[in-house]
Design a protein around this motif. Sequence first.
Motif, PDB file in Angstrom:
ATOM      1  N   GLU A   1    -112.488  69.500   6.328  1.00  0.00           N
ATOM      2  CA  GLU A   1    -111.768  70.766   6.388  1.00  0.00           C
ATOM      3  C   GLU A   1    -112.706  71.968   6.374  1.00  0.00           C
ATOM      4  N   ALA A   2    -113.983  71.749   6.093  1.00  0.00           N
ATOM      5  CA  ALA A   2    -114.919  72.865   5.949  1.00  0.00           C
ATOM      6  C   ALA A   2    -115.333  73.406   7.313  1.00  0.00           C
ATOM      7  N   GLU A   3    -115.063  74.680   7.568  1.00  0.00           N
ATOM      8  CA  GLU A   3    -115.432  75.284   8.843  1.00  0.00           C
ATOM      9  C   GLU A   3    -116.948  75.345   8.951  1.00  0.00           C
TER      10      GLU A   3
ATOM     11  N   ARG B   1    -122.613  76.652   8.146  1.00  0.00           N
ATOM     12  CA  ARG B   1    -122.606  75.909   6.894  1.00  0.00           C
ATOM     13  C   ARG B   1    -123.662  74.807   6.980  1.00  0.00           C
ATOM     14  N   PRO B   2    -124.414  74.539   5.930  1.00  0.00           N
ATOM     15  CA  PRO B   2    -125.390  73.455   5.985  1.00  0.00           C
ATOM     16  C   PRO B   2    -124.751  72.141   6.416  1.00  0.00           C
ATOM     17  N   ALA B   3    -125.451  71.395   7.278  1.00  0.00           N
ATOM     18  CA  ALA B   3    -124.884  70.183   7.871  1.00  0.00           C
ATOM     19  C   ALA B   3    -124.418  69.186   6.817  1.00  0.00           C
TER      20      ALA B   3
ATOM     21  N   GLU C   1    -125.522  67.538  14.318  1.00  0.00           N
ATOM     22  CA  GLU C   1    -124.830  66.793  13.265  1.00  0.00           C
ATOM     23  C   GLU C   1    -125.192  65.312  13.263  1.00  0.00           C
ATOM     24  N   GLY C   2    -126.176  64.932  14.035  1.00  0.00           N
ATOM     25  CA  GLY C   2    -126.723  63.592  13.924  1.00  0.00           C
ATOM     26  C   GLY C   2    -126.161  62.548  14.862  1.00  0.00           C
TER      27      GLY C   2
END
Length: 604
Positions: free
Chosen positions: A467-469, A457-459, A289-290
């Motif tokens: 909230e996105a799992e 899920r795309p980064a 995730e950077g």
Amino acid sequence: MKPTDLSTPGHFLKVVDCQWACPAHTPVPHYIRLLAEGRPADAYMVNWEANVFPGILGRTCDRPCEPACRRGRVEKEPVAICRLKRAAADFKGDVAALMPSPAKASNGRRVALVGAGPASLTVARDLAPLGYDCAIFDREDKAGGMMRTRIPHFRVPEEVIDEETGYVLGLGAVFHGGHDVTSMKALLAAGFDAVFVGAGAPRGQDLALPGRSEAAARIHVGVEWLAAVYFRHVDRIGRRVVVIGGGNTAVDCARTARRLGGGDVTVVLRRDIAGMAASEWEREALLEEGATIAEHLAPRAFLHEDGRLTGVLFDPVETVEEGGRRSVRPTGAAPVTIACDDVVIAIGQQPAFPWIERELGIRFNDRGLPVLEGGTFRSTHPKVFFGGDAAFGAKNIITAVAHGHEAAISIHLMLSGHDIEAERPAPVVDMADRPVPAVIRARPEVSAKARHPVPQRPAAVALADIEAEVELGFDEAGAAAEAQRCFGCDLQTVFDAKLCVECKACEAVCPTDCITFTRNGEEADLRRRLRAPAANTAQALYLVEGLASGRVMVKNEDLCLHCGLCAQNCPTGAWRMQRFTLKTAHAGTVDRQVPACAAMTEEA
């Protein structure tokens, strides 16, 4: 060397490495087999009986089972045990009818549970169906404790926590949300027959360094900051963020910061990346995730100008070993400054008990933790028990569940008039013969494929929505394929020397050379003389005597893949396959209501 004692479950439990490694001894191969058979509801209930929160743990568990997995001994990666647990939760459907029913009547005993986290909820899960009036007190309005407020929603959605805490409360436990317990004396005076303290470790450790008070507005304590994000008191952070610490909480803080505007997030460690307390998969997610990781730096001071945080000053350090202990010491190199807008301190957390009056006779050690009796989880006050992070300091959810089961046994025994140490129930063990195929197979019917990746899920999408799992979980086909990688280590090879003619067909067919017929000797000598020497002394050998030649059969359990080829090729039936089933004892093991799925899975 003495023959292996199979009269107790210890030997075969340790051979089912994944189940042995799980603090709650979840029967891993059993639920993976059910999942592979297309029975996710039954797989979920096998999990639920052991670990209470399959959907939550299937996303967040520290996975002590996976490093123990035998698949990891023959190829790079173990079975995705944890994510298969989640698959069982995702595809189970409606399991309400499979849950135990609430007790038909109260037994008249009242139990107070302080904190609504995994330990307290496990105690309530075990005691409520037995008729105990369980009252759960928590300062928050919803049950779940730190599972709800300290684990970000991008790791576990809140609806999963709602569902699985709801199953426990549906058994009859009464939840008193928004009720902050401020006095143990008052709680005992209210007439409770027992009190369980499962209040977690809510106090984050701080750093009393120069500049801490001057720049306090932009310096945050990890667990408290995560809670503030959950309650939406915090919805942004500066572009440059330094996270100090190397555990899972530090990783959660760094990943959260990336979603709140932190474009340049650095996690700073005193040791190297390999020494991080955070799980390897958490580190991988962080880097993907950077965020970046800086090693071998110890914080010296917080830098500030006119009350505004400008950075952190670090001393370069190195790791040394002295007397078997690792520590860090300055290298003498020039200090390093990392400029930042915010700092999150995530170096640990600890329980806090200002509400427990010391005159009650509850003793604490020099770390501020309760003094407990052996494995009973009872304190020095006969009615007060502790579990989870409140007992031994911050650990993880699955350990808290294991504590809850044991504490519930103690409370049930005490309130039933039994000795809580001498009369603890033993686990239920079954060894059932399993027929081997009539046609001899050349190799185990186990998938040879590498571990199947869990869809993500795309980064860019994940970082845009807190909230996105991130992990999307296996689809049913992916779960079935990954389940096929399990060796089924609960299928044990059991040897009967009286039937053996020493033809050594089993030696010849064994794909790992784990079977040896030889003369007996001292264990160290035997381990060296085996066809495949047994270097892992933590895994006991399986030794059987009584052969006509006077030799012994020795099996290197560390290498056995449970393929069954020895049993299939034995002309006399001296080897047979038996499915080892161990159900850990819970409160009222003998008289508790068994979930409806038990009958469905008994023959599985």
